[in-house]
Design a protein around this motif. Structure first.
Motif, PDB file in Angstrom:
ATOM      1  N   ALA A 254      -0.146  38.366 -19.009  1.00 35.55           N
ATOM      2  CA  ALA A 254       0.593  37.614 -17.993  1.00 35.55           C
ATOM      3  C   ALA A 254       0.856  38.473 -16.755  1.00 35.55           C
ATOM      4  CB  ALA A 254       1.913  37.118 -18.571  1.00 35.55           C
ATOM      5  N   ILE A 255       1.186  39.749 -16.965  1.00 33.51           N
ATOM      6  CA  ILE A 255       1.416  40.649 -15.831  1.00 33.51           C
ATOM      7  C   ILE A 255       0.107  40.922 -15.100  1.00 33.51           C
ATOM      8  CG2 ILE A 255       2.262  42.947 -15.175  1.00 33.51           C
ATOM      9  CD1 ILE A 255       4.083  42.872 -17.611  1.00 33.51           C
ATOM     10  N   TRP A 256      -0.988  41.023 -15.876  1.00 37.74           N
ATOM     11  CA  TRP A 256      -2.313  41.194 -15.262  1.00 37.74           C
ATOM     12  C   TRP A 256      -2.656  39.990 -14.398  1.00 37.74           C
ATOM     13  CZ3 TRP A 256      -6.261  44.108 -13.905  1.00 37.74           C
ATOM     14  CH2 TRP A 256      -7.523  43.548 -13.738  1.00 37.74           C
ATOM     15  N   LYS A 257      -2.441  38.798 -14.929  1.00 36.34           N
ATOM     16  CA  LYS A 257      -2.766  37.583 -14.187  1.00 36.34           C
ATOM     17  C   LYS A 257      -1.881  37.427 -12.959  1.00 36.34           C
ATOM     18  CE  LYS A 257      -3.785  32.679 -14.833  1.00 36.34           C
ATOM     19  NZ  LYS A 257      -3.746  31.525 -15.757  1.00 36.34           N
ATOM     20  N   ALA A 258      -0.675  38.021 -12.997  1.00 33.49           N
ATOM     21  CA  ALA A 258       0.210  37.980 -11.830  1.00 33.49           C
ATOM     22  C   ALA A 258      -0.246  38.929 -10.729  1.00 33.49           C
ATOM     23  CB  ALA A 258       1.634  38.317 -12.259  1.00 33.49           C
ATOM     24  N   GLY A 259      -1.270  39.717 -11.019  1.00 33.93           N
ATOM     25  CA  GLY A 259      -1.828  40.622 -10.008  1.00 33.93           C
ATOM     26  C   GLY A 259      -1.027  41.882  -9.798  1.00 33.93           C
ATOM     27  N   LEU A 260      -0.268  42.315 -10.802  1.00 31.91           N
ATOM     28  CA  LEU A 260       0.615  43.466 -10.649  1.00 31.91           C
ATOM     29  C   LEU A 260       0.038  44.749 -11.242  1.00 31.91           C
ATOM     30  CD1 LEU A 260       4.018  41.719 -11.517  1.00 31.91           C
ATOM     31  CD2 LEU A 260       2.945  42.026  -9.266  1.00 31.91           C
ATOM     32  N   ILE A 261      -1.111  44.657 -11.888  1.00 32.54           N
ATOM     33  CA  ILE A 261      -1.743  45.823 -12.508  1.00 32.54           C
ATOM     34  C   ILE A 261      -3.006  46.175 -11.727  1.00 32.54           C
ATOM     35  CG2 ILE A 261      -2.799  46.736 -14.613  1.00 32.54           C
ATOM     36  CD1 ILE A 261      -1.100  44.753 -16.208  1.00 32.54           C
ATOM     37  N   VAL A 262      -3.097  47.419 -11.277  1.00 36.86           N
ATOM     38  CA  VAL A 262      -4.331  47.866 -10.603  1.00 36.86           C
ATOM     39  C   VAL A 262      -5.477  47.796 -11.594  1.00 36.86           C
ATOM     40  CG1 VAL A 262      -5.496  49.767  -9.438  1.00 36.86           C
ATOM     41  CG2 VAL A 262      -3.073  49.342  -9.007  1.00 36.86           C
ATOM     42  N   GLY A 263      -5.243  48.308 -12.813  1.00 29.59           N
ATOM     43  CA  GLY A 263      -6.207  48.105 -13.886  1.00 29.59           C
ATOM     44  C   GLY A 263      -7.246  49.177 -14.046  1.00 29.59           C
ATOM     45  N   LEU A 264      -8.492  48.817 -13.804  1.00 29.27           N
ATOM     46  CA  LEU A 264      -9.626  49.678 -14.106  1.00 29.27           C
ATOM     47  C   LEU A 264      -9.872  50.674 -12.970  1.00 29.27           C
ATOM     48  CD1 LEU A 264     -10.069  46.792 -15.522  1.00 29.27           C
ATOM     49  CD2 LEU A 264     -12.396  47.571 -15.892  1.00 29.27           C
ATOM     50  N   ILE A 265      -9.239  51.831 -13.056  1.00 33.54           N
ATOM     51  CA  ILE A 265      -9.501  52.941 -12.140  1.00 33.54           C
ATOM     52  C   ILE A 265      -9.282  54.243 -12.903  1.00 33.54           C
ATOM     53  CG2 ILE A 265      -8.922  51.763  -9.963  1.00 33.54           C
ATOM     54  CD1 ILE A 265      -6.176  53.132 -10.122  1.00 33.54           C
ATOM     55  N   ASP A 266      -9.930  55.312 -12.459  1.00 32.48           N
ATOM     56  CA  ASP A 266      -9.690  56.598 -13.122  1.00 32.48           C
ATOM     57  C   ASP A 266      -8.469  57.275 -12.504  1.00 32.48           C
ATOM     58  OD1 ASP A 266     -10.500  57.810 -10.724  1.00 32.48           O
ATOM     59  OD2 ASP A 266     -12.552  58.127 -11.435  1.00 32.48           O
ATOM     60  N   ARG A 267      -8.088  58.406 -13.086  1.00 35.32           N
ATOM     61  CA  ARG A 267      -6.863  59.073 -12.660  1.00 35.32           C
ATOM     62  C   ARG A 267      -6.930  59.530 -11.200  1.00 35.32           C
ATOM     63  NH1 ARG A 267      -5.100  63.144 -17.576  1.00 35.32           N
ATOM     64  NH2 ARG A 267      -4.377  61.553 -19.041  1.00 35.32           N
ATOM     65  N   GLN A 268      -8.053  60.144 -10.813  1.00 30.01           N
ATOM     66  CA  GLN A 268      -8.150  60.672  -9.457  1.00 30.01           C
ATOM     67  C   GLN A 268      -8.082  59.566  -8.422  1.00 30.01           C
ATOM     68  OE1 GLN A 268      -8.052  63.972  -8.554  1.00 30.01           O
ATOM     69  NE2 GLN A 268      -7.706  62.975  -6.572  1.00 30.01           N
ATOM     70  N   ARG A 269      -8.704  58.444  -8.735  1.00 28.54           N
ATOM     71  CA  ARG A 269      -8.658  57.309  -7.805  1.00 28.54           C
ATOM     72  C   ARG A 269      -7.226  56.784  -7.700  1.00 28.54           C
ATOM     73  NH1 ARG A 269      -9.482  54.832  -3.547  1.00 28.54           N
ATOM     74  NH2 ARG A 269     -10.632  52.867  -3.448  1.00 28.54           N
ATOM     75  N   ALA A 270      -6.480  56.797  -8.808  1.00 30.31           N
ATOM     76  CA  ALA A 270      -5.088  56.362  -8.778  1.00 30.31           C
ATOM     77  C   ALA A 270      -4.262  57.278  -7.884  1.00 30.31           C
ATOM     78  CB  ALA A 270      -4.527  56.349 -10.192  1.00 30.31           C
ATOM     79  N   VAL A 271      -4.492  58.591  -7.997  1.00 34.55           N
ATOM     80  CA  VAL A 271      -3.789  59.559  -7.147  1.00 34.55           C
ATOM     81  C   VAL A 271      -4.113  59.311  -5.682  1.00 34.55           C
ATOM     82  CG1 VAL A 271      -3.606  62.013  -6.542  1.00 34.55           C
ATOM     83  CG2 VAL A 271      -3.623  61.305  -8.957  1.00 34.55           C
ATOM     84  N   ASP A 272      -5.398  59.084  -5.401  1.00 31.06           N
ATOM     85  CA  ASP A 272      -5.839  58.863  -4.016  1.00 31.06           C
ATOM     86  C   ASP A 272      -5.218  57.597  -3.427  1.00 31.06           C
ATOM     87  OD1 ASP A 272      -7.369  61.126  -4.284  1.00 31.06           O
ATOM     88  OD2 ASP A 272      -9.254  60.057  -4.652  1.00 31.06           O
ATOM     89  N   LEU A 273      -5.077  56.558  -4.239  1.00 25.85           N
ATOM     90  CA  LEU A 273      -4.522  55.299  -3.743  1.00 25.85           C
ATOM     91  C   LEU A 273      -3.068  55.457  -3.308  1.00 25.85           C
ATOM     92  CD1 LEU A 273      -5.939  52.643  -6.268  1.00 25.85           C
ATOM     93  CD2 LEU A 273      -6.478  52.835  -3.840  1.00 25.85           C
ATOM     94  N   LEU A 274      -2.345  56.354  -3.969  1.00 24.68           N
ATOM     95  CA  LEU A 274      -0.923  56.527  -3.658  1.00 24.68           C
ATOM     96  C   LEU A 274      -0.666  57.522  -2.535  1.00 24.68           C
ATOM     97  CD1 LEU A 274       0.590  56.618  -7.267  1.00 24.68           C
ATOM     98  CD2 LEU A 274       0.652  54.721  -5.642  1.00 24.68           C
ATOM     99  N   GLU A 275      -1.707  58.194  -2.085  1.00 21.65           N
ATOM    100  CA  GLU A 275      -1.546  59.300  -1.132  1.00 21.65           C
ATOM    101  C   GLU A 275      -0.788  58.886   0.125  1.00 21.65           C
ATOM    102  OE1 GLU A 275      -4.342  62.557   1.261  1.00 21.65           O
ATOM    103  OE2 GLU A 275      -5.255  61.013  -0.003  1.00 21.65           O
TER     104      GLU A 275
END
Length: 493
Positions: free
Chosen positions: A369-390
């Protein structure tokens, strides 16, 4: 069948000419052969309409129109007549054999336009119920009977036999897999001619080919029934999509792999269930994205699709990937990428709550339900997650799926202008017992949630409160000053 019905007059004339060919002492075998060949050549010139049912690419669930029904009956009459007459030639020359093969193939393909079968699953597990529908689009009888529709599991070799013999094809039920509740009435209701199998069950599995793995052996369900066409009983039928038989739950993932590859990468030949052994990375990426979107009922974001493409590079040789390498190569924790990806699709499938669950917990607080609400970034690796928050402010976090733990998630949180904390994955059992939102509230004070699906940074309390399952236990925030290097990463600056 629009292209077919446009040639009704021509088919009617072919039938008229065939009726004039009566086997008599005056008509020699050579003359009969010549006349049959002559009519067959005329039939073959009707290229547009012949190609429509030879290709059988389009799927239409609407009933045939009266014109289409008329043409269907004319075609059945033509096929039966020319097959009957060609059988009267005692010493069958090669040309007659070719005519019979072509006509049998065309009749086989015509059935694929007129009869359809749908299954609730393509992985048949022993002892588990599943559903199926058999639909006949031909509804031209004035007083339609309600005959029995029979369902059987048949192998690829039996499908070839069906293609070749058609009207004389028979199933040896003693050596076939055993299905329970495999007979239903073909009823006409709500303007549909339909047989619904609500409680089919595989009682006994059957190996058709011991030379291949049981999880790679593809079969199909054959639905067949006799109905009145042109004042005589005619067997009509439909084949389901490929299915795989299993006996244990732990076989499901590899069986689904077989079905996935078969559905997306068939190789068009006369040999049933033939697949492409090697496909392009882009084609496999598109298939995975489509399968994920369908199963989870939510579209992957561009960052997720990019991630899948990057993972597939690890299996590709000059942009090409074999099924063997994709399904069996270890990726993380001695698991294949398919095992992780398939498990995630199952995890995110929308839940069907029963009435008791709805009464006790009217709000769906599941991860899906949280995924369908669009609140989870989901399929990304750790480095990409760090880069997104920069480029976001301190206190911003995102939610991603763990690559090392099946069906688990963790949050990645910006804790200072120069650093990001990658939280350990949440225990899946804890998520199930409480909720993902509860776990987030109990492990972080970060007030801002980032999701590319929403295209903005959101107030955590405004979007996650509805997914909390009360009571919310006391928070257990980590001491960020005592982080190990495993979970601490600087922002790229």
């Amino acid at each position: 069948m629009d292209g077919i019905s446009a040639f009704a007059a021509e088919v009617k004339q072919l039938n008229s000419d065939l009726q004039k060919l009566k086997v008599t002492p005056e008509l020699s075998q050579n003359q009969l052969h010549f006349q049959i060949n002559k009519i067959f050549v005329r039939y073959c010139t009707l290229t547009p309409f012949v190609e429509e049912y030879r290709n059988c690419q389009s799927r239409n669930d609407t009933n045939l129109t009266s014109q289409q029904c008329c043409t269907f009956k004319l075609l059945i009459q033509f096929f039966n007549s020319i097959l009957y007459l060609s059988n009267q030639i005692k010493s069958i020359p090669i040309s007659i054999h070719q005519i019979r093969t072509r006509i049998t193939t065309d009749k086989y393909n015509l059935m694929k336009l007129v009869c359809h079968a749908d299954l609730s699953t393509q992985v048949l597990k022993k002892g588990i119920y599943f559903k199926a529908d058999f639909r006949c689009l031909y509804t031209d009888e004035l007083h339609m009977s309600e005959p029995n529709v029979y369902c059987h599991i048949i192998s690829g070799n039996q499908i070839k036999e069906l293609q070749e013999k058609l009207d004389s094809f028979q199933i040896n039920t003693e050596t076939a897999p055993v299905l329970e509740n495999c007979i239903r009435i073909l009823a006409y209701k709500d303007d549909k001619r339909l047989a619904t199998f609500n409680n089919l069950k595989l009682l006994k599995t059957k190996r058709f080919d011991n030379c291949i793995s049981v999880l790679e052996e593809k079969c199909a369900l054959l639905f067949h029934v006799k109905i009145l066409i042109n004042n005589q009983l005619e067997c009509i039928w439909a084949l389901s999509k490929p299915v795989v038989q299993i006996t244990h739950t732990n076989q499901e993932r590899l069986a689904e792999a077989t079905i996935f590859w078969m559905n997306y990468f068939p190789y068009e030949t006369d040999e049933p269930f033939t697949v492409q052994q090697t496909v392009s990375r882009d084609a496999l990426k598109a298939a995975l994205v489509h399968e994920f979107n369908i199963r989870t009922n939510f579209l992957l974001h561009a960052v997720n699709i990019e991630y899948i493409g990057e993972i597939l590079l690890k299996f590709a040789e000059e942009e090409w990937i074999t099924s063997e390498k994709f399904f069996k190569t270890h990726w993380k924790q001695e698991r294949s990428f398919w095992e992780w990806f398939y498990s995630l699709m199952r995890f995110l499938q929308p839940r069907l709550n029963n009435s008791n669950e709805e009464h006790n917990n009217p709000k769906d607080v599941s991860v899906s339900a949280i995924w369908k609400a669009g609140l989870i970034v989901g399929l990304i690796d750790r480095q990409r997650a760090v880069d997104l928050l920069e480029n976001y402010s301190v206190g911003t976090f995102l939610i991603r799926f763990s690559e090392t733990n099946l069906n688990s998630l963790n949050i990645v949180e910006k804790v200072s202008d120069t650093s990001v904390y990658i939280h350990p994955p949440f225990d899946p059992q804890l998520i199930e017992a409480t909720s993902l939102a509860n776990c987030i509230y109990n492990s972080s004070r970060a007030p801002f949630l980032y999701s590319p699906h929403k295209g903005e940074v959101l107030n955590r309390d405004e979007v996650l409160q509805e997914f909390i399952r009360p009571p919310l236990s006391a928070a257990n925030y980590p001491e960020l000053s005592l982080l190990s290097n495993q979970y601490y990463r600087p922002c790229n600056s």
